[in-house]
Design a protein around this motif. Structure first.
Motif, mmCIF file in Angstrom:
data_model
loop_
_atom_site.group_PDB
_atom_site.id
_atom_site.type_symbol
_atom_site.label_atom_id
_atom_site.label_comp_id
_atom_site.label_asym_id
_atom_site.label_seq_id
_atom_site.Cartn_x
_atom_site.Cartn_y
_atom_site.Cartn_z
ATOM 1 N N SER A 1 17.865 161.129 -38.843
ATOM 2 C CA SER A 1 17.001 162.094 -39.507
ATOM 3 C C SER A 1 17.482 162.360 -40.939
ATOM 4 O O SER A 1 16.689 162.527 -41.855
ATOM 5 C CB SER A 1 16.908 163.402 -38.719
ATOM 6 N N TYR A 2 18.804 162.297 -41.122
ATOM 7 C CA TYR A 2 19.360 162.497 -42.461
ATOM 8 C C TYR A 2 18.922 161.358 -43.387
ATOM 9 O O TYR A 2 18.470 161.589 -44.500
ATOM 10 C CB TYR A 2 20.896 162.571 -42.355
ATOM 11 N N SER A 3 19.050 160.127 -42.848
ATOM 12 C CA SER A 3 18.692 158.980 -43.690
ATOM 13 C C SER A 3 17.195 158.984 -43.989
ATOM 14 O O SER A 3 16.777 158.664 -45.099
ATOM 15 C CB SER A 3 19.114 157.665 -43.039
ATOM 16 N N ASN A 4 16.391 159.377 -42.971
ATOM 17 C CA ASN A 4 14.941 159.475 -43.186
ATOM 18 C C ASN A 4 14.642 160.484 -44.301
ATOM 19 O O ASN A 4 13.831 160.230 -45.179
ATOM 20 C CB ASN A 4 14.225 159.911 -41.910
ATOM 21 N N ASN A 5 15.346 161.601 -44.174
ATOM 22 C CA ASN A 5 15.174 162.654 -45.164
ATOM 23 C C ASN A 5 15.514 162.153 -46.570
ATOM 24 O O ASN A 5 14.787 162.392 -47.536
ATOM 25 C CB ASN A 5 16.075 163.819 -44.761
ATOM 26 N N MET A 6 16.636 161.425 -46.640
ATOM 27 C CA MET A 6 17.077 160.866 -47.914
ATOM 28 C C MET A 6 16.033 159.896 -48.476
ATOM 29 O O MET A 6 15.725 159.888 -49.675
ATOM 30 C CB MET A 6 18.419 160.135 -47.741
ATOM 31 N N LYS A 7 15.523 159.060 -47.511
ATOM 32 C CA LYS A 7 14.512 158.078 -47.912
ATOM 33 C C LYS A 7 13.312 158.789 -48.519
ATOM 34 O O LYS A 7 12.776 158.399 -49.567
ATOM 35 C CB LYS A 7 14.066 157.257 -46.684
ATOM 36 N N LEU A 8 12.896 159.870 -47.819
ATOM 37 C CA LEU A 8 11.734 160.619 -48.267
ATOM 38 C C LEU A 8 11.971 161.208 -49.664
ATOM 39 O O LEU A 8 11.132 161.118 -50.553
ATOM 40 C CB LEU A 8 11.396 161.742 -47.270
ATOM 41 N N GLN A 9 13.208 161.767 -49.783
ATOM 42 C CA GLN A 9 13.554 162.387 -51.077
ATOM 43 C C GLN A 9 13.531 161.343 -52.192
ATOM 44 O O GLN A 9 13.026 161.564 -53.300
ATOM 45 C CB GLN A 9 14.931 163.024 -50.976
ATOM 46 N N PHE A 10 14.101 160.134 -51.864
ATOM 47 C CA PHE A 10 14.173 159.057 -52.845
ATOM 48 C C PHE A 10 12.761 158.588 -53.218
ATOM 49 O O PHE A 10 12.457 158.333 -54.385
ATOM 50 C CB PHE A 10 14.988 157.902 -52.239
ATOM 51 N N LYS A 11 11.889 158.496 -52.168
ATOM 52 C CA LYS A 11 10.502 158.085 -52.371
ATOM 53 C C LYS A 11 9.806 159.063 -53.327
ATOM 54 O O LYS A 11 9.113 158.669 -54.280
ATOM 55 C CB LYS A 11 9.770 158.067 -51.031
ATOM 56 N N GLY A 12 10.052 160.342 -53.061
ATOM 57 C CA GLY A 12 9.451 161.394 -53.879
ATOM 58 C C GLY A 12 9.919 161.292 -55.333
ATOM 59 O O GLY A 12 9.138 161.412 -56.280
ATOM 60 N N PHE A 13 11.220 160.998 -55.473
ATOM 61 C CA PHE A 13 11.800 160.859 -56.803
ATOM 62 C C PHE A 13 11.154 159.685 -57.547
ATOM 63 O O PHE A 13 10.792 159.792 -58.718
ATOM 64 C CB PHE A 13 13.320 160.661 -56.663
ATOM 65 N N ASN A 14 11.027 158.559 -56.837
ATOM 66 C CA ASN A 14 10.385 157.364 -57.400
ATOM 67 C C ASN A 14 8.972 157.674 -57.895
ATOM 68 O O ASN A 14 8.582 157.275 -58.992
ATOM 69 C CB ASN A 14 10.303 156.261 -56.348
ATOM 70 N N THR A 15 8.197 158.363 -57.049
ATOM 71 C CA THR A 15 6.815 158.704 -57.390
ATOM 72 C C THR A 15 6.792 159.574 -58.655
ATOM 73 O O THR A 15 5.966 159.352 -59.543
ATOM 74 C CB THR A 15 6.150 159.488 -56.227
ATOM 75 N N GLU A 16 7.713 160.523 -58.686
ATOM 76 C CA GLU A 16 7.777 161.415 -59.863
ATOM 77 C C GLU A 16 8.038 160.616 -61.135
ATOM 78 O O GLU A 16 7.418 160.818 -62.181
ATOM 79 C CB GLU A 16 8.891 162.450 -59.669
ATOM 80 N N VAL A 17 9.015 159.641 -61.007
ATOM 81 C CA VAL A 17 9.372 158.806 -62.164
ATOM 82 C C VAL A 17 8.157 157.995 -62.610
ATOM 83 O O VAL A 17 7.833 157.925 -63.794
ATOM 84 C CB VAL A 17 10.548 157.871 -61.806
ATOM 85 N N LYS A 18 7.468 157.385 -61.628
ATOM 86 C CA LYS A 18 6.278 156.587 -61.914
ATOM 87 C C LYS A 18 5.232 157.432 -62.633
ATOM 88 O O LYS A 18 4.656 157.025 -63.664
ATOM 89 C CB LYS A 18 5.683 156.039 -60.606
ATOM 90 N N ASN A 19 4.966 158.614 -62.065
ATOM 91 C CA ASN A 19 3.947 159.510 -62.622
ATOM 92 C C ASN A 19 4.275 159.879 -64.070
ATOM 93 O O ASN A 19 3.393 159.881 -64.953
ATOM 94 C CB ASN A 19 3.829 160.786 -61.782
ATOM 95 N N SER A 20 5.535 160.196 -64.334
ATOM 96 C CA SER A 20 5.931 160.605 -65.696
ATOM 97 C C SER A 20 5.763 159.447 -66.669
ATOM 98 O O SER A 20 5.357 159.631 -67.815
ATOM 99 C CB SER A 20 7.355 161.153 -65.704
ATOM 100 N N ARG A 21 6.076 158.206 -66.204
ATOM 101 C CA ARG A 21 5.925 157.032 -67.066
ATOM 102 C C ARG A 21 4.451 156.818 -67.427
ATOM 103 O O ARG A 21 4.107 156.505 -68.570
ATOM 104 C CB ARG A 21 6.470 155.798 -66.341
ATOM 105 N N GLN A 22 3.604 156.962 -66.341
ATOM 106 C CA GLN A 22 2.163 156.762 -66.557
ATOM 107 C C GLN A 22 1.611 157.784 -67.566
ATOM 108 O O GLN A 22 0.808 157.464 -68.436
ATOM 109 C CB GLN A 22 1.428 156.894 -65.210
ATOM 110 N N SER A 23 2.054 159.028 -67.423
ATOM 111 C CA SER A 23 1.554 160.062 -68.337
ATOM 112 C C SER A 23 2.008 159.823 -69.772
ATOM 113 O O SER A 23 1.316 160.132 -70.721
ATOM 114 C CB SER A 23 2.001 161.449 -67.839
ATOM 115 N N GLU A 24 3.187 159.227 -69.923
ATOM 116 C CA GLU A 24 3.699 158.905 -71.258
ATOM 117 C C GLU A 24 2.847 157.810 -71.888
ATOM 118 O O GLU A 24 2.550 157.802 -73.058
ATOM 119 C CB GLU A 24 5.144 158.413 -71.157
#
Lengths: 190, 115
Positions: B92-115
């Protein structure tokens, strides 16, 4: 009877031939003493055998500072008193059973046993009454009186056998006689 | 009747020595028979006691084995349960980490697109 030094040593080693000699030496004396207590030849014979078995088994406890005869007497008196205590318990049991209408056949057979010459001699009423009343005295008074009057032992010898002082034996004898007189006067006066 | 009471001593003394009982011929042999019977009873008793003690010891040891087996099994069960819990929490910890990492990736992608 004086101790034969090698007898005791051999007896302590469990030598059967020496024990046979020892039994031959003391058997009639022990039998007569037992009879003076239990007043029945068959019972006296059984108790005497128990006395010798006890001697065989506990000879290692005998200390050479006393006479072997005194030690034999001590065991005999103790075995006789034990036997009489058990017999009285049995009598009480029979009495209780008879209240409920239950018969004890063993006791019936005992009462029908044939009389021996010694028992016939006692069929004299007065002797019978006296002996039966001695039987009702407390154990230590009974032992002292029997050893003194029937075994003709001195106060000192009785004191050694009962492991008490001579004064205590004298007082036991006085109390025994007083009690006996009281019991007999009740019977004869009624 | 008083005379009877006063004569107790005489009466008892007359009984003494008026008879002399003799033991029968088989008296001594009977004693030896009884001694031997006592001895063999004593030996039987000792053997019986030893057998009884051995049986009690065997029973006690089997009870000890059963109890220790039970304890071991419980320990194993609790250990495996702990492992399961550990694995589950790790997952569950690793899943949680994965989710957090996924969320971080999406945020990075979104910020790049907006730029």
């Amino acid at each position: 009877m004086k101790n034969k030094p090698d007898w005791i040593t051999k007896l302590k080693l469990g030598d059967r031939d020496t024990f046979r000699e020892f039994v031959e030496e003391y058997k009639n004396k022990v039998l007569n003493t037992c009879y003076n207590f239990v007043r029945n030849v068959h019972d006296a014979e059984d108790v005497s055998q128990e006395v010798f078995i006890e001697i065989f088994n506990s000879i290692h406890k005998f200390k050479n500072n006393s006479q072997i005869g005194t030690w034999v007497y001590r065991i005999t008196v103790s075995k006789c008193l034990d036997f009489l205590r058990k017999k009285n318990q049995k009598k009480r049991k029979v009495q209780i059973l008879s209240i409920f209408g239950i018969k004890d056949f063993e006791h019936e057979i005992e009462s029908q046993a044939p009389q021996t010459p010694a028992e016939i001699l006692e069929s004299d009423d007065q002797t019978q009454i006296i002996l039966s009343q001695i039987g009702k005295l407390p154990d230590n008074q009974r032992a002292a009186l029997t050893l003194n009057k029937l075994e003709n032992l001195s106060i000192r010898e009785i004191a050694e056998i009962l492991q008490t002082s001579e004064t205590a034996v004298e007082s036991l004898l006085q109390r025994a006689k007083a009690n006996l007189k009281k019991k007999l006067s009740k019977i004869f006066d009624s | 009747m008083k005379r009877n009471i006063e004569n107790i001593d005489q009466k008892l003394e007359s009984i003494r020595g008026s008879y002399e009982l003799q033991c029968g011929d088989s008296f001594t042999d009977k004693i030896f028979e009884k001694i031997d019977a006592h001895k063999s009873n004593g030996n039987n008793y000792k053997t019986g006691l030893v057998v009884l003690l051995v049986l009690v010891a065997l029973n006690l040891s089997s009870i000890y084995i059963i109890l220790s087996n039970k304890k071991n099994n419980e320990l194993k069960r609790s250990n495996s349960l702990q492992t399961m819990i550990d694995v589950y929490s790790l997952n569950s910890y690793s899943n949680n980490m994965k989710l957090q990492f996924k969320g971080f990736n999406t945020e990075v992608k979104n910020s790049r697109q907006s730029e």
